[in-house]
Write a protein that holds these residues in place. Sequence first.
Motif, PDB file in Angstrom:
ATOM      1  N   PRO A 112       0.838  -1.202   0.000  1.00 30.32           N
ATOM      2  CA  PRO A 112       0.000   0.000   0.000  1.00 30.32           C
ATOM      3  C   PRO A 112       0.872   1.250   0.000  1.00 30.32           C
ATOM      4  N   LEU A 113       0.409   2.294  -0.715  1.00 28.65           N
ATOM      5  CA  LEU A 113       1.214   3.503  -0.882  1.00 28.65           C
ATOM      6  C   LEU A 113       0.369   4.733  -0.563  1.00 28.65           C
ATOM      7  N   LEU A 114       0.943   5.615   0.223  1.00 31.69           N
ATOM      8  CA  LEU A 114       0.340   6.906   0.541  1.00 31.69           C
ATOM      9  C   LEU A 114       1.146   7.987  -0.170  1.00 31.69           C
ATOM     10  N   GLY A 115       0.486   8.790  -0.995  1.00 35.32           N
ATOM     11  CA  GLY A 115       1.144   9.904  -1.660  1.00 35.32           C
ATOM     12  C   GLY A 115       0.625  11.221  -1.109  1.00 35.32           C
ATOM     13  N   VAL A 116       1.544  12.132  -0.766  1.00 33.74           N
ATOM     14  CA  VAL A 116       1.189  13.428  -0.189  1.00 33.74           C
ATOM     15  C   VAL A 116       1.852  14.529  -1.005  1.00 33.74           C
ATOM     16  N   TRP A 117       1.070  15.540  -1.376  1.00 35.52           N
ATOM     17  CA  TRP A 117       1.612  16.682  -2.111  1.00 35.52           C
ATOM     18  C   TRP A 117       1.066  17.973  -1.527  1.00 35.52           C
ATOM     19  N   GLY A 118       1.882  19.013  -1.571  1.00 32.23           N
ATOM     20  CA  GLY A 118       1.457  20.334  -1.142  1.00 32.23           C
ATOM     21  C   GLY A 118       0.953  21.145  -2.321  1.00 32.23           C
ATOM     22  N   GLY A 119      -0.054  21.962  -2.078  1.00 30.07           N
ATOM     23  CA  GLY A 119      -0.582  22.800  -3.138  1.00 30.07           C
ATOM     24  C   GLY A 119       0.405  23.836  -3.631  1.00 30.07           C
TER      25      GLY A 119
ATOM     26  N   PHE B 189       1.288   8.287 -10.854  1.00 30.95           N
ATOM     27  CA  PHE B 189       1.404   7.258  -9.818  1.00 30.95           C
ATOM     28  C   PHE B 189       0.292   6.233  -9.978  1.00 30.95           C
ATOM     29  N   ALA B 190      -0.958   6.724 -10.090  1.00 26.02           N
ATOM     30  CA  ALA B 190      -2.100   5.817 -10.181  1.00 26.02           C
ATOM     31  C   ALA B 190      -1.998   4.909 -11.402  1.00 26.02           C
ATOM     32  N   LYS B 191      -1.599   5.484 -12.525  1.00 28.90           N
ATOM     33  CA  LYS B 191      -1.489   4.697 -13.756  1.00 28.90           C
ATOM     34  C   LYS B 191      -0.491   3.560 -13.608  1.00 28.90           C
ATOM     35  N   ALA B 192       0.690   3.865 -13.043  1.00 24.77           N
ATOM     36  CA  ALA B 192       1.727   2.835 -12.906  1.00 24.77           C
ATOM     37  C   ALA B 192       1.331   1.780 -11.885  1.00 24.77           C
ATOM     38  N   LEU B 193       0.795   2.214 -10.748  1.00 26.50           N
ATOM     39  CA  LEU B 193       0.398   1.245  -9.719  1.00 26.50           C
ATOM     40  C   LEU B 193      -0.693   0.316 -10.243  1.00 26.50           C
ATOM     41  N   ARG B 194      -1.687   0.879 -10.901  1.00 21.34           N
ATOM     42  CA  ARG B 194      -2.782   0.063 -11.418  1.00 21.34           C
ATOM     43  C   ARG B 194      -2.299  -0.868 -12.530  1.00 21.34           C
ATOM     44  N   LYS B 195      -1.349  -0.415 -13.328  1.00 26.37           N
ATOM     45  CA  LYS B 195      -0.806  -1.287 -14.364  1.00 26.37           C
ATOM     46  C   LYS B 195      -0.144  -2.513 -13.756  1.00 26.37           C
ATOM     47  N   GLY B 196       0.448  -2.338 -12.575  1.00 25.92           N
ATOM     48  CA  GLY B 196       1.056  -3.467 -11.882  1.00 25.92           C
ATOM     49  C   GLY B 196       0.084  -4.254 -11.022  1.00 25.92           C
ATOM     50  N   GLY B 197      -1.190  -3.863 -11.046  1.00 26.69           N
ATOM     51  CA  GLY B 197      -2.194  -4.595 -10.290  1.00 26.69           C
ATOM     52  C   GLY B 197      -2.365  -4.125  -8.861  1.00 26.69           C
ATOM     53  N   ASN B 198      -1.800  -2.972  -8.505  1.00 29.90           N
ATOM     54  CA  ASN B 198      -1.875  -2.469  -7.131  1.00 29.90           C
ATOM     55  C   ASN B 198      -2.871  -1.306  -7.083  1.00 29.90           C
TER      56      ASN B 198
ATOM     57  N   HIS C  99      -4.095  -0.396  -3.963  1.00 27.19           N
ATOM     58  CA  HIS C  99      -4.108  -0.032  -2.543  1.00 27.19           C
ATOM     59  C   HIS C  99      -3.292   1.245  -2.326  1.00 27.19           C
ATOM     60  N   TYR C 100      -3.818   2.344  -2.829  1.00 22.41           N
ATOM     61  CA  TYR C 100      -3.104   3.609  -2.668  1.00 22.41           C
ATOM     62  C   TYR C 100      -4.069   4.687  -2.190  1.00 22.41           C
ATOM     63  N   THR C 101      -3.466   5.675  -1.515  1.00 17.67           N
ATOM     64  CA  THR C 101      -4.184   6.850  -1.023  1.00 17.67           C
ATOM     65  C   THR C 101      -3.406   8.090  -1.421  1.00 17.67           C
ATOM     66  N   PHE C 102      -4.070   9.064  -2.017  1.00 12.78           N
ATOM     67  CA  PHE C 102      -3.432  10.339  -2.367  1.00 12.78           C
ATOM     68  C   PHE C 102      -4.146  11.458  -1.619  1.00 12.78           C
ATOM     69  N   ARG C 103      -3.342  12.305  -0.965  1.00 14.23           N
ATOM     70  CA  ARG C 103      -3.905  13.433  -0.236  1.00 14.23           C
ATOM     71  C   ARG C 103      -3.120  14.700  -0.571  1.00 14.23           C
ATOM     72  N   PHE C 104      -3.810  15.837  -0.520  1.00 14.20           N
ATOM     73  CA  PHE C 104      -3.237  17.113  -0.907  1.00 14.20           C
ATOM     74  C   PHE C 104      -3.515  18.152   0.169  1.00 14.20           C
TER      75      PHE C 104
ATOM     76  N   ASP D 168      -7.946   5.360  -3.197  1.00 11.73           N
ATOM     77  CA  ASP D 168      -8.557   6.460  -2.446  1.00 11.73           C
ATOM     78  C   ASP D 168      -7.806   7.749  -2.748  1.00 11.73           C
ATOM     79  N   THR D 169      -8.414   8.610  -3.525  1.00 12.75           N
ATOM     80  CA  THR D 169      -7.725   9.838  -3.903  1.00 12.75           C
ATOM     81  C   THR D 169      -8.709  10.993  -4.033  1.00 12.75           C
ATOM     82  N   ALA D 170      -8.174  12.184  -3.942  1.00 15.61           N
ATOM     83  CA  ALA D 170      -8.965  13.398  -4.124  1.00 15.61           C
ATOM     84  C   ALA D 170      -8.460  14.119  -5.369  1.00 15.61           C
ATOM     85  N   ALA D 171      -9.124  15.206  -5.731  1.00 17.81           N
ATOM     86  CA  ALA D 171      -8.696  15.973  -6.901  1.00 17.81           C
ATOM     87  C   ALA D 171      -7.350  16.630  -6.624  1.00 17.81           C
ATOM     88  N   PRO D 172      -6.385  16.502  -7.532  1.00 16.02           N
ATOM     89  CA  PRO D 172      -5.070  17.135  -7.337  1.00 16.02           C
ATOM     90  C   PRO D 172      -5.200  18.649  -7.284  1.00 16.02           C
TER      91      PRO D 172
END
Length: 462
Positions: free
Chosen positions: A220-227, A241-250, A252-257, A303-307
Amino acid sequence: MLGALCAAPASAASPGRGPVPAPPGLKATEVSFKGSGGLTLHGTVLARPEKGAPRPGVVLVTGSGSGVPRDHLLTEAVEFARRGLAVLIYDKRSEGYTDFHRDYSVLAGDALGGLRALRAQPGVDPGKVGMWGLSEGGWVVPLAASRSPEVAFAIVVGGNAMPPIRQQNWNEVSDLRRVGVSGSLIDRGKPALARFAGDAGLFAEAYFDAQDVLERVRQPLLGVWGGYDLQTPPGDNPPLFAKALRKGGNTHYTFRFFPDADHAAHRTPDGGITRGPELAPGYADLVGTWVHDVTSGKLPEADTAAPPHQEHASTEVPPLPWWESLWVHLGAAVLFLVAFTAYPLVALARRLRGRRVRPATRWARLLAGAGFVAAFGPFFYLFYLVAGSQPDPGPVLGGRPLPWLILQALAVATVVAAIGTAVEWRRAAAAVARTERVRLGLLVAAGVVFVPWAVHWGVLMP
């Protein structure tokens, strides 16, 4: 570009680095472990002192820089430890890490050595230890996770799912855009210098394949970015990130901003230019809760929100094809150096020897003088812009810095002079000595080669 890279190698235990005193309410434990190549690295584990069930742990991997001391990430370590995690911070290697050489595989090996050391600590659940990486660490941590199932989870802050050369070009171009620069300097000149540096080996890990690595991450991967991230494209990277993870079958990720945060998810008082000492509100809570959830089996599902809004998109910076390669550049540079300097130097030598000098044509004089500056000026001006931490392009007129406008004017003058010289060379071919024809012919040849050179570097583009 080079201004974002860091210092020359030193010993692995540089002066000024060492144990971190225990912050209030926490226990500090000093550890040593083996990194890549058997290098001994030193760090500190911070955790709450109370006894209880074994707790999750996280190894913090810092961003770019040679020999970065462990206390660089002390704020993060303290806040994460206060939320129930055992946190390892360690002095980054300087051995084998320079402005022009670094190896993410080596850094991943160092991080895995830290992971093994943290897994062995009393009170730490060895099956619940993962990694957190900032900036450059955002390339290193997924690589380490892809190499070892012992990594329970991965967290990236200001991370990139694109090659470093694309990220760095966006960073530098964004700096120039903020001071009003537009046009060929940033559309052609900046990418040209980045690609040249990559081809010449001056840009470490320029084409690191982050997508391929992320496709092999199963944790599982958590990605965090600042505005207000001014170093990493915060809008472009999450979808990559989402494209590559999903291509590998993963999935289980969360992106927050965090809208008011900078590259490191710290509060910033001025839109990301200055990093405040405090973490963005809610960021440490997010990390603590997310780690406890995923290590307890509660895995996120895409699980992600709008960038955040990103004013300018990043662009791909592909490697140079053979016709624009380092060796072609060097060959053209030698031609320019010989042709543009030989014409006036030969005339000077003849005068010093008292020999009769055929009057130089105005076109040949202009071609020799303007051509030399227009050919080499863009490279040195672009290098100057990336050599410092903040670019100073000079006065900007209509989106073009004054030095760039001067170089563009000289480039146009060079082309015009090359045409004029070619006409005179053809007319005088039968009337001048063979050596004079060679001298003028060399000038004309340099003028012809100058055209694609100037288009490549952007000085013949609007």
